[in-house]
Write a protein that holds these residues in place. Structure first.
Motif, PDB file in Angstrom:
ATOM      1  N   GLN A 204      19.819  -8.290 -28.576  1.00  0.00           N
ATOM      2  CA  GLN A 204      20.439  -8.343 -27.258  1.00  0.00           C
ATOM      3  C   GLN A 204      19.417  -8.677 -26.186  1.00  0.00           C
ATOM      4  O   GLN A 204      19.697  -9.457 -25.262  1.00  0.00           O
ATOM      5  N   LEU A 205      18.215  -8.120 -26.308  1.00  0.00           N
ATOM      6  CA  LEU A 205      17.165  -8.414 -25.333  1.00  0.00           C
ATOM      7  C   LEU A 205      16.787  -9.889 -25.343  1.00  0.00           C
ATOM      8  O   LEU A 205      16.500 -10.482 -24.298  1.00  0.00           O
ATOM      9  N   ILE A 206      16.779 -10.501 -26.527  1.00  0.00           N
ATOM     10  CA  ILE A 206      16.469 -11.934 -26.626  1.00  0.00           C
ATOM     11  C   ILE A 206      17.552 -12.751 -25.918  1.00  0.00           C
ATOM     12  O   ILE A 206      17.253 -13.711 -25.202  1.00  0.00           O
ATOM     13  N   THR A 207      18.823 -12.369 -26.101  1.00  0.00           N
ATOM     14  CA  THR A 207      19.895 -13.125 -25.433  1.00  0.00           C
ATOM     15  C   THR A 207      19.854 -12.925 -23.924  1.00  0.00           C
ATOM     16  O   THR A 207      20.207 -13.833 -23.165  1.00  0.00           O
ATOM     17  N   ILE A 208      19.411 -11.752 -23.474  1.00  0.00           N
ATOM     18  CA  ILE A 208      19.271 -11.531 -22.032  1.00  0.00           C
ATOM     19  C   ILE A 208      18.125 -12.380 -21.478  1.00  0.00           C
ATOM     20  O   ILE A 208      18.230 -12.965 -20.397  1.00  0.00           O
ATOM     21  N   ALA A 209      17.030 -12.462 -22.243  1.00  0.00           N
ATOM     22  CA  ALA A 209      15.924 -13.336 -21.830  1.00  0.00           C
ATOM     23  C   ALA A 209      16.385 -14.782 -21.780  1.00  0.00           C
ATOM     24  O   ALA A 209      15.954 -15.555 -20.903  1.00  0.00           O
ATOM     25  N   ARG A 210      17.273 -15.171 -22.703  1.00  0.00           N
ATOM     26  CA  ARG A 210      17.834 -16.536 -22.705  1.00  0.00           C
ATOM     27  C   ARG A 210      18.592 -16.797 -21.408  1.00  0.00           C
ATOM     28  O   ARG A 210      18.472 -17.882 -20.806  1.00  0.00           O
TER      29      ARG A 210
ATOM     30  N   GLY B 170      15.675 -20.211 -36.054  1.00  0.00           N
ATOM     31  CA  GLY B 170      14.696 -20.981 -35.294  1.00  0.00           C
ATOM     32  C   GLY B 170      13.653 -20.015 -34.765  1.00  0.00           C
ATOM     33  O   GLY B 170      13.719 -18.800 -35.003  1.00  0.00           O
ATOM     34  N   THR B 171      12.685 -20.509 -34.036  1.00  0.00           N
ATOM     35  CA  THR B 171      11.643 -19.630 -33.508  1.00  0.00           C
ATOM     36  C   THR B 171      12.202 -18.778 -32.369  1.00  0.00           C
ATOM     37  O   THR B 171      13.268 -19.079 -31.813  1.00  0.00           O
ATOM     38  N   VAL B 172      11.446 -17.730 -32.036  1.00  0.00           N
ATOM     39  CA  VAL B 172      11.838 -16.887 -30.904  1.00  0.00           C
ATOM     40  C   VAL B 172      11.923 -17.734 -29.640  1.00  0.00           C
ATOM     41  O   VAL B 172      12.875 -17.635 -28.855  1.00  0.00           O
ATOM     42  N   ARG B 173      10.944 -18.607 -29.475  1.00  0.00           N
ATOM     43  CA  ARG B 173      10.906 -19.456 -28.280  1.00  0.00           C
ATOM     44  C   ARG B 173      12.131 -20.371 -28.222  1.00  0.00           C
ATOM     45  O   ARG B 173      12.756 -20.539 -27.163  1.00  0.00           O
ATOM     46  N   GLU B 174      12.497 -20.957 -29.367  1.00  0.00           N
ATOM     47  CA  GLU B 174      13.659 -21.857 -29.410  1.00  0.00           C
ATOM     48  C   GLU B 174      14.946 -21.107 -29.103  1.00  0.00           C
ATOM     49  O   GLU B 174      15.849 -21.640 -28.451  1.00  0.00           O
ATOM     50  N   ASN B 175      15.045 -19.863 -29.539  1.00  0.00           N
ATOM     51  CA  ASN B 175      16.233 -19.067 -29.250  1.00  0.00           C
ATOM     52  C   ASN B 175      16.349 -18.740 -27.762  1.00  0.00           C
ATOM     53  O   ASN B 175      17.448 -18.685 -27.221  1.00  0.00           O
ATOM     54  N   ILE B 176      15.211 -18.527 -27.127  1.00  0.00           N
ATOM     55  CA  ILE B 176      15.235 -18.171 -25.707  1.00  0.00           C
ATOM     56  C   ILE B 176      15.473 -19.405 -24.830  1.00  0.00           C
ATOM     57  O   ILE B 176      16.197 -19.341 -23.827  1.00  0.00           O
TER      58      ILE B 176
ATOM     59  N   THR C 105       8.738 -23.869 -19.339  1.00  0.00           N
ATOM     60  CA  THR C 105       7.336 -23.688 -19.742  1.00  0.00           C
ATOM     61  C   THR C 105       7.189 -22.411 -20.557  1.00  0.00           C
ATOM     62  O   THR C 105       8.033 -21.506 -20.506  1.00  0.00           O
ATOM     63  N   ASP C 106       6.071 -22.325 -21.277  1.00  0.00           N
ATOM     64  CA  ASP C 106       5.787 -21.105 -22.057  1.00  0.00           C
ATOM     65  C   ASP C 106       5.659 -19.899 -21.133  1.00  0.00           C
ATOM     66  O   ASP C 106       6.056 -18.774 -21.492  1.00  0.00           O
ATOM     67  N   GLU C 107       5.110 -20.123 -19.967  1.00  0.00           N
ATOM     68  CA  GLU C 107       4.931 -19.029 -19.013  1.00  0.00           C
ATOM     69  C   GLU C 107       6.275 -18.477 -18.559  1.00  0.00           C
ATOM     70  O   GLU C 107       6.447 -17.259 -18.429  1.00  0.00           O
ATOM     71  N   GLN C 108       7.254 -19.353 -18.332  1.00  0.00           N
ATOM     72  CA  GLN C 108       8.587 -18.903 -17.930  1.00  0.00           C
ATOM     73  C   GLN C 108       9.248 -18.082 -19.038  1.00  0.00           C
ATOM     74  O   GLN C 108       9.929 -17.086 -18.763  1.00  0.00           O
ATOM     75  N   VAL C 109       9.054 -18.510 -20.273  1.00  0.00           N
ATOM     76  CA  VAL C 109       9.617 -17.778 -21.409  1.00  0.00           C
ATOM     77  C   VAL C 109       9.017 -16.379 -21.478  1.00  0.00           C
ATOM     78  O   VAL C 109       9.724 -15.381 -21.641  1.00  0.00           O
ATOM     79  N   GLU C 110       7.700 -16.314 -21.356  1.00  0.00           N
ATOM     80  CA  GLU C 110       7.017 -15.014 -21.437  1.00  0.00           C
ATOM     81  C   GLU C 110       7.388 -14.110 -20.273  1.00  0.00           C
ATOM     82  O   GLU C 110       7.562 -12.903 -20.447  1.00  0.00           O
ATOM     83  N   ASP C 111       7.539 -14.700 -19.075  1.00  0.00           N
ATOM     84  CA  ASP C 111       7.930 -13.901 -17.913  1.00  0.00           C
ATOM     85  C   ASP C 111       9.326 -13.305 -18.115  1.00  0.00           C
ATOM     86  O   ASP C 111       9.575 -12.150 -17.748  1.00  0.00           O
ATOM     87  N   ALA C 112      10.228 -14.093 -18.672  1.00  0.00           N
ATOM     88  CA  ALA C 112      11.584 -13.602 -18.925  1.00  0.00           C
ATOM     89  C   ALA C 112      11.568 -12.451 -19.927  1.00  0.00           C
ATOM     90  O   ALA C 112      12.273 -11.447 -19.760  1.00  0.00           O
ATOM     91  N   CYS C 113      10.753 -12.604 -20.950  1.00  0.00           N
ATOM     92  CA  CYS C 113      10.667 -11.552 -21.972  1.00  0.00           C
ATOM     93  C   CYS C 113      10.014 -10.291 -21.421  1.00  0.00           C
ATOM     94  O   CYS C 113      10.399  -9.173 -21.787  1.00  0.00           O
ATOM     95  N   LYS C 114       9.036 -10.456 -20.541  1.00  0.00           N
ATOM     96  CA  LYS C 114       8.414  -9.283 -19.908  1.00  0.00           C
ATOM     97  C   LYS C 114       9.426  -8.565 -19.018  1.00  0.00           C
ATOM     98  O   LYS C 114       9.449  -7.339 -18.941  1.00  0.00           O
ATOM     99  N   ALA C 115      10.276  -9.355 -18.355  1.00  0.00           N
ATOM    100  CA  ALA C 115      11.263  -8.779 -17.439  1.00  0.00           C
ATOM    101  C   ALA C 115      12.264  -7.893 -18.171  1.00  0.00           C
ATOM    102  O   ALA C 115      12.734  -6.887 -17.622  1.00  0.00           O
ATOM    103  N   VAL C 116      12.579  -8.243 -19.413  1.00  0.00           N
ATOM    104  CA  VAL C 116      13.548  -7.434 -20.164  1.00  0.00           C
ATOM    105  C   VAL C 116      12.850  -6.490 -21.128  1.00  0.00           C
ATOM    106  O   VAL C 116      13.519  -5.770 -21.886  1.00  0.00           O
ATOM    107  N   GLY C 117      11.513  -6.478 -21.137  1.00  0.00           N
ATOM    108  CA  GLY C 117      10.776  -5.512 -21.931  1.00  0.00           C
ATOM    109  C   GLY C 117      10.691  -5.798 -23.414  1.00  0.00           C
ATOM    110  O   GLY C 117      10.586  -4.869 -24.219  1.00  0.00           O
ATOM    111  N   ILE C 118      10.698  -7.080 -23.785  1.00  0.00           N
ATOM    112  CA  ILE C 118      10.611  -7.402 -25.214  1.00  0.00           C
ATOM    113  C   ILE C 118       9.363  -8.210 -25.539  1.00  0.00           C
ATOM    114  O   ILE C 118       9.106  -8.556 -26.692  1.00  0.00           O
ATOM    115  N   ASP C 119       8.562  -8.500 -24.526  1.00  0.00           N
ATOM    116  CA  ASP C 119       7.351  -9.294 -24.746  1.00  0.00           C
ATOM    117  C   ASP C 119       6.409  -8.609 -25.738  1.00  0.00           C
ATOM    118  O   ASP C 119       5.873  -9.260 -26.643  1.00  0.00           O
TER     119      ASP C 119
END
Length: 593
Positions: free
Chosen positions: A497-503, A443-449, A457-471
């Motif tokens: 692993q970073l994607i699952t942490i963002a999830r 699935g897409t990166v967004r769907e996995n997260i 929201t898209d903003e929440q997804v991006e914030d989570a990814c920025k927090a774990v350094g994968i954005d």
């Protein structure tokens, strides 16, 4: 998998009668329409049995016309009747075929759906002793076998039975001596067929079971092919596969061999019957006891009489395979499920995160206890680290907290409510979890997260990814957050692993579990993740399982476990000062430094 894990001995279904009862009960809702289809099949067979008698009359009319006046009107009348009968027979066969194909696919769809739902209702301990490949084999191979039998063998068996009994009746009313001769010539066919069916029955169950073993081994080796190659274990994997594959070959070869000799055998019996009927018919015709038309009718009836013998044999072998497949499917559907929790009314709302283990005992098997009288009280918002040697019971504690397994005795409470009073879904809803083994689906990166979390929201997804350094990495992908993650997308273990942490960040549950969450990332990335985790843990009760003790130094409470017991408890400074097990473990990791 051990070298003998796939070894399958020849066996037949344990209880064929019960298996068919289960199958009939399962398709009970479709039985009326199935009966209609089978009646149509019988009707088509009966119509086919009328044909030879009418052809006999035409033959006699034509023979009589050779020496006198040919009755064209009578011949046309019989020919028209034959055409009408054969058209009706074709329509009946078409309708019954359509009905059986439709019902078969609906039953197959329902079986696959029920197995899929059953998987979600099974306790995890079932999968501790059964391979994923074997379960997949039940969903695919075994259900396909049931489907083929329902679509073909049942109607074939009904048609063959009707043909056999009907042709026998028609032969008797046509000429008794020739009928007796035909029966005598085919008795040997019956005897051989029964002998073969009895002897081959054991191999069909073994074939289905061996097929499941092959699927299980292939799935296991393919998923771990990197490890297999790294350890140069290709030869061992090949030897194991060859052994399992040989088991499948032996059972499949024997079952298919016995199935394959049926048709040549029945053809021989049919041809032998032709010879007997032709010789006796010629003698009777020369004596004036029968007409030439009777011989023509019998030449067709003997084929209609012997043909069902081979169909009986094929249907019998197919039904045996189906019995073996059905038994495996219904054994799975009858497995003991998780306890139904619809009657539970307790719910967790606005939880504080107070967690308490009281005298918990647990073992994956009754004869071996892993957790012994485990008790600890964790206050809301505390960061709790669980450390200890491999096999100490660290991950087991988390599994029990999540109710993946049920405790043998004692209790686990969240905000004072025993987790056994709550539904599993309610317990799971309170946790976000990051495991050592990452799980990324297609699935897409967004769907996995955003996995199974609504209103993100898209903003929440991006914030989570920025927090774990994968954005930054995600934005370098061809379609950014809308890039589909599949076999064509290359992700490192750390990136997964970073994607699952963002999830976990996106789920934002009040309780957090990290099971070796940073084990697959480099030191610099680990530091970034640790900062994000520290921010996430504020105000949340967190459970961290870690082998790298440097990552849990700032924990409020460190539980040191060994052999299922808490042997030390305190914070990092207190445990180092105590100079016990934790201090030795910590110093061993940093003695060089």
């Amino acid at each position: 998998m051990s070298k003998h894990a796939g070894k399958v001995s020849g066996m037949k279904p344990k209880n064929m009668k019960q298996t068919y009862k289960d199958l009939l009960a399962y398709i009970n809702v479709y039985l009326p329409i199935v009966i209609v289809a089978l009646v149509l099949a019988m009707g088509a067979a009966v119509i086919s049995l009328i044909g030879p008698r009418q052809l006999s009359e035409i033959t006699d009319l034509i023979t009589a016309g050779l020496t006198g006046q040919l009755d064209i009107a009578a011949i046309e009348k019989i020919a028209l009747l034959l055409v009408t009968l054969y058209v009706i027979s074709y329509i009946a066969n078409y309708v019954q075929g359509f009905i059986m194909a439709t019902i078969t696919q609906r039953v197959s769809k329902k079986l696959r759906r029920d197995i899929s739902e059953k998987i979600n209702r099974l306790p995890l301990r079932y999968f501790d002793s059964n391979s994923v490949g074997d379960v997949l084999s039940r969903v695919t191979n075994d259900i396909d076998m049931i489907s083929q039998t329902m679509n073909q063998s049942i109607s074939t068996l009904v048609t063959a039975t009707t043909m056999f009994l009907g042709s026998l009746f028609m032969m008797f009313i046509t000429n008794v001596p020739m009928t007796l001769a035909a029966i005598a010539s085919t008795l040997i066919g019956f005897g051989l067929m029964i002998l073969i069916v009895r002897h081959s029955q054991q191999y069909f169950g073994a074939q289905q079971k061996a097929l499941g073993a092959v699927n299980g081994h292939v799935e296991e080796i393919y998923s771990g092919h990197n490890v297999v190659k790294a350890y140069n274990a290709e030869r061992g994997a090949k030897e194991t596969f060859d052994q399992i594959n040989d088991d499948l070959y032996q059972s499949a070869w024997k079952s298919q061999f016995f199935s394959g000799i049926m048709m040549p055998l029945m053809n021989f019996i049919g041809n032998f019957g032709y010879v007997v009927v032709s010789i006796l018919g010629a003698v009777l015709a020369l004596n004036g006891d029968i007409t030439f038309g009777v011989i023509v009718a019998f030449m067709m009836y003997i084929r209609l009489f012997t043909q069902p013998l081979s169909q009986f044999a094929q249907a019998a072998t197919s039904l045996q395979s189906t019995a073996a497949a059905s038994e495996r499917v219904f054994d799975f559907l009858h497995e003991v499920e998780l306890i139904d929790e619809k009657g539970k009314t307790s719910q967790l709302e606005n939880i504080r995160g107070d967690v308490e283990f009281e005298h918990v005992h647990f073992g994956y098997t009754p004869e071996k206890t892993i957790i012994n009288d485990f008790s600890v009280h964790i206050k809301p918002g505390q960061k709790v680290a669980i450390v200890g040697p491999t096999g100490a019971g660290k991950t087991t504690i988390v599994n029990l907290l999540m109710r993946f397994y049920e405790i043998n005795s004692g209790s686990i409470k969240i905000d004072g409510i025993p987790t056994t009073d709550l539904t599993r879904e309610d317990v799971h809803e309170q946790f976000c979890m990051v495991l050592q083994d990452t799980w990324i689906f297609q699935g897409t990166v967004r769907e996995n997260i955003v996995y199974n979390v609504e209103g993100v929201t898209d903003e929440q997804v991006e914030d989570a990814c920025k927090a774990v350094g994968i954005d930054h990495f995600i934005r370098t992908l061809p379609h950014g957050y809308d890039t589909v993650l599949d076999d064509q997308t290359s992700l490192s273990a750390g990136q997964k692993q970073l994607i699952t942490i963002a999830r976990a960040l996106v789920k934002d549950a009040p309780l957090l579990i990290l099971d070796e969450a940073t084990s697959s990332v480099d030191t610099r990335t680990e530091a970034l993740i640790q900062q994000a985790m520290d921010h996430l843990m504020v105000g949340r009760t967190s459970f961290v399982i870690a082998h790298r003790l440097s990552t849990i130094k700032n924990s409020d409470v460190i539980l040191v476990m060994d052999n299922g017991d808490i042997i030390e408890k305190g914070n990092h400074v207190e445990l180092l000062a105590a100079g016990g097990f934790y201090a030795n473990l910590y110093n061993s990791q940093f003695e060089e430094a």
